[in-house]
Design a protein around this motif. Structure first.
Motif, PDB file in Angstrom:
ATOM      1  N   UNK A   1       5.649 -28.660  49.797  1.00 38.28           N
ATOM      2  CA  UNK A   1       6.184 -28.640  48.440  1.00 38.28           C
ATOM      3  C   UNK A   1       5.859 -27.321  47.742  1.00 38.28           C
ATOM      4  N   UNK A   2       4.685 -26.772  47.996  1.00 35.10           N
ATOM      5  CA  UNK A   2       4.348 -25.469  47.424  1.00 35.10           C
ATOM      6  C   UNK A   2       5.317 -24.398  47.922  1.00 35.10           C
TER       7      UNK A   2
ATOM      8  N   UNK B   1      10.352 -21.059  47.151  1.00 39.17           N
ATOM      9  CA  UNK B   1      11.719 -20.778  47.569  1.00 39.17           C
ATOM     10  C   UNK B   1      12.706 -21.063  46.437  1.00 39.17           C
ATOM     11  N   UNK B   2      12.466 -22.134  45.681  1.00 36.87           N
ATOM     12  CA  UNK B   2      13.339 -22.443  44.547  1.00 36.87           C
ATOM     13  C   UNK B   2      13.273 -21.348  43.494  1.00 36.87           C
ATOM     14  N   UNK B   3      12.108 -20.733  43.360  1.00 43.85           N
ATOM     15  CA  UNK B   3      11.949 -19.668  42.369  1.00 43.85           C
ATOM     16  C   UNK B   3      12.621 -18.369  42.812  1.00 43.85           C
TER      17      UNK B   3
ATOM     18  N   UNK C   1      11.894 -30.440  44.409  1.00 43.81           N
ATOM     19  CA  UNK C   1      11.125 -29.892  43.287  1.00 43.81           C
ATOM     20  C   UNK C   1      12.045 -29.252  42.254  1.00 43.81           C
ATOM     21  N   UNK C   2      13.054 -28.536  42.721  1.00 45.40           N
ATOM     22  CA  UNK C   2      13.975 -27.884  41.779  1.00 45.40           C
ATOM     23  C   UNK C   2      14.753 -28.922  40.973  1.00 45.40           C
ATOM     24  N   UNK C   3      15.200 -29.983  41.632  1.00 46.18           N
ATOM     25  CA  UNK C   3      15.898 -31.060  40.920  1.00 46.18           C
ATOM     26  C   UNK C   3      14.973 -31.685  39.892  1.00 46.18           C
ATOM     27  N   UNK C   4      13.725 -31.921  40.279  1.00 47.22           N
ATOM     28  CA  UNK C   4      12.761 -32.539  39.366  1.00 47.22           C
ATOM     29  C   UNK C   4      12.560 -31.685  38.115  1.00 47.22           C
TER      30      UNK C   4
END
Length: 653
Positions: free
Chosen positions: A69-70, A75-77, A335-338
């Protein structure tokens, strides 16, 4: 472009380099998202990011997945500048590279899920064409088939239209709107299963009815299933599909609708010689595509976004693992959706059915999506496709063909409608939803007008058979041409577009609104077209709908923004732009540019994009600009120098 001119553009604002949790709640409720595509993770330090991820994992029961998740958060950032991130292994980077290079490569489970559920659309298409063929015989059997000049002709004309419209009346008034509580109780898969059962039983019952009143009631029940299904299946597909090819996958709805129309016409031809039971077989056979839908839906993973909405994150993780090739992709997405959902909740306050319905019109961001989805759905009825789908057999008979010839001509229409839907698989995400509509609507207008004018060809000739064949051939040609323009444009776009434009909290209600607009006006068309055909004549009726195509084109140009290749969460940025600003841009910037570039052939003409993605050159984690978010939505033609500039829009409506 100089900084002063850039800062003057009210449609662009810089990234806010603060974490979502830092927003003041009161301010966030009134604030709309920026007109730039902003990443809420931008500017957060690595240490703070890891603290946020750890807290997220602990709260949602995902602590065993903290390491991945980290990585997913990093990656989302920075989805396109990951080479220097020390946490990524060679395997991680290879997986990201492969995703970027092979946008169509996804697990078979994801493809099977979307296309299996889109089978439900085939029932709708099949029913349309089943009633099309049945119109030639069931009115006579039920005593509502009076000929022109007979005592009850006008009454019977309205009754036939009412029976045909019954599913769409029930869908618009009831079926669509119960999808919200049904989805809340049973989930996406549960609703699809229940509607598949309805769509299996009611067509069979339609073929067993003994009078028009019974047929009307059964078709009302069919409409309940159609409405709930139509409001759920496209949303389910959109929520499971990756942003890069979401349009192509969600348009499986239209592809299967077109296939159902073709199969329905084929069934009409096959059973035409079965005598008095032909219309019963034509209506009853529509149950066939609903059977594999009911049997297969439970093998599909539930929508991760729906599970997250219900705070069932461990199950959402399992669904994403089945829908993505690599754990890193699943971690990035969850994580990005959250994070984006947390942003949405600051402006979405509806905690019950009626408040959520009101928010479709009271929250500016949601209201713009409501208007845009309503326009594309209304345009589908304005374009005239359903006057052909519902009444092609009648239309061809009026053109001079025999009932048998009319059935074969209708089969040709169904084949064209299906075959020409395939190009949209490759164009809807490349060129965009809006572009396809703007290109195809003018073509539909002139081809429909040409078909109507062909009815004026006189039948009298030295060779009446030859004259009649020419007339029928030209009518069929222009109707087929109309279908060829419709299928890659207004065919796939409305349900795809409406399924993606609403935030998660409003998605069921928003899709219910959109589908109710579509089916409601479909019902009006079905009831009124027989009368319109008689009063206006075929030429006048076709000319009327050709004019409506032009009206629809103007509405789309002014009120429908582009949504291609953005994640469902990032569309908040698109619909943060005020309607008047969008209209101003289209009329005062886009239109003059188009005239200069394509009429006067001025190759030096330029057009600044209405929405641009803001680079974050000071990102502390990687040290590179952020060109795109998951899904790769950066606008072409927007330079890095342009991206350095910032400006701010007014956030209040």
């Amino acid at each position: 472009m100089d900084d002063q001119s850039r800062s003057g553009r009210k449609t662009e604002i810089e990234h806010r380099d603060i974490a979502p949790s830092r927003f003041d709640d009161t301010d966030a409720q009134n604030r709309e998202v920026s007109a730039k595509l902003r990443n809420p993770l931008a500017g957060i330090s690595k240490e703070q990011m890891f603290l946020d991820v750890d807290a997220f994992a602990a709260e949602k029961g995902l602590t065993e997945h903290i390491p991945i998740l980290r990585k997913g958060a990093l990656l989302a950032q920075n989805p396109h500048f990951y080479e220097d991130v020390e946490e990524f292994t060679a395997e991680d980077k290879a997986a990201i590279d492969y995703e970027h290079a092979h946008k169509w490569s996804h697990p078979k489970t994801m493809y099977a899920t979307i296309f299996l559920c889109s089978l439900g659309a085939a029932t709708q298409g099949w029913d349309q064409t089943g009633s099309n063929g049945a119109n030639l015989s069931f009115p006579q059997e039920f005593g509502i088939g009076s000929l022109e000049g007979e005592a009850n002709y006008e009454r019977d004309e309205w009754l036939v239209g009412l029976v045909n419209a019954a599913p769409y009346i029930a869908s618009a008034l009831f079926g669509c709107w119960i999808s919200d509580p049904l989805n809340n109780w049973f989930g996406r898969r549960g609703v699809i299963f229940l509607t598949a059962l309805i769509l299996t039983i009611t067509p069979i019952c339609s073929g067993l009815t003994q009078n028009w009143q019974q047929l009307f009631v059964v078709r009302l029940l069919l409409g309940v299933g159609m409405g709930a299904k139509g409001s759920t299946v496209p949303v389910f597909a959109a929520e499971n599909a990756p942003a890069q090819i979401r349009g192509a996958l969600v348009m499986g709805w239209q592809l299967w609708t077109a296939f159902g129309i073709f199969l329905g016409f084929a069934a009409n031809v096959i059973v035409q010689d079965t005598g008095v039971i032909a219309w019963r077989l034509q209506l009853g056979s529509a149950f066939i595509p609903a059977v594999p839908l009911a049997l297969g839906v439970w093998f599909c993973p539930e929508s991760p976004r729906w599970l997250m909405k219900k705070d069932r994150y461990p199950q959402a993780w399992k669904s994403l693992i089945r829908l993505r090739h690599h754990e890193l992709q699943a971690a990035r997405d969850i994580y990005y959706i959250h994070v984006q959902l947390m942003e949405e909740r600051k402006i979405i306050r509806g905690d019950n059915y009626f408040r959520r319905a009101m928010e479709l019109f009271t929250i500016p961001r949601v209201r713009r999506a409501t208007v845009a989805s309503g326009v594309v759905m209304l345009a589908q009825q304005m374009c005239g496709i359903n006057i052909i789908a519902f009444y092609s057999s009648t239309i061809f008979v009026l053109g001079g063909s025999t009932p048998r010839q009319a059935l074969f001509a209708s089969l040709g229409f169904g084949a064209v409608n299906f075959v020409f839907a395939f190009p949209a698989l490759f164009t809807i995400d490349k060129y965009g939803r809006r572009t396809l509509l703007l290109v195809t609507f003018p073509q539909m207008a002139w081809s429909l007008l040409a078909a109507g004018l062909c009815f004026l060809i006189p039948n009298a000739s030295n060779d009446p058979v030859e004259a009649g064949s020419l007339k029928i051939g030209l009518i069929a040609f222009f109707i087929f041409l109309f279908a060829a323009f419709y299928s890659p444009g207004e065919g796939p776009v409305p349900f795809t577009y409406s399924a993606e434009v609403f935030p998660l909290a409003q998605r069921e209600q928003g899709m219910a609104w959109a589908v109710s607009v579509c089916f409601g006006f479909s019902a009006i068309l079905s009831i009124t077209f027989p009368r319109l055909l008689r009063v206006f004549t075929p030429t006048g009726a076709f000319g009327f709908y050709a004019g409506l195509n032009v009206v629809a084109l103007v509405l789309i140009y002014l009120f429908v923004p582009e949504t291609k290749q953005l994640t469902l969460e990032e569309l908040d940025s698109v619909f943060s732009i005020k309607t008047r600003e969008h209209i101003r841009y289209q009329t005062k910037e886009a239109t003059p540019y188009w005239i200069k570039r394509y009429i006067f052939r001025n190759k030096n003409a330029t057009l600044e994009p209405l929405i641009a993605e803001q680079d974050n050159w000071d990102n502390k984690i990687v040290g590179h600009s952020q060109r795109s978010h998951p899904g790769g939505m950066a606008e072409k033609g927007f330079s890095r120098e342009d991206n350095k500039a910032t400006g701010e829009v007014e956030q209040r409506e």
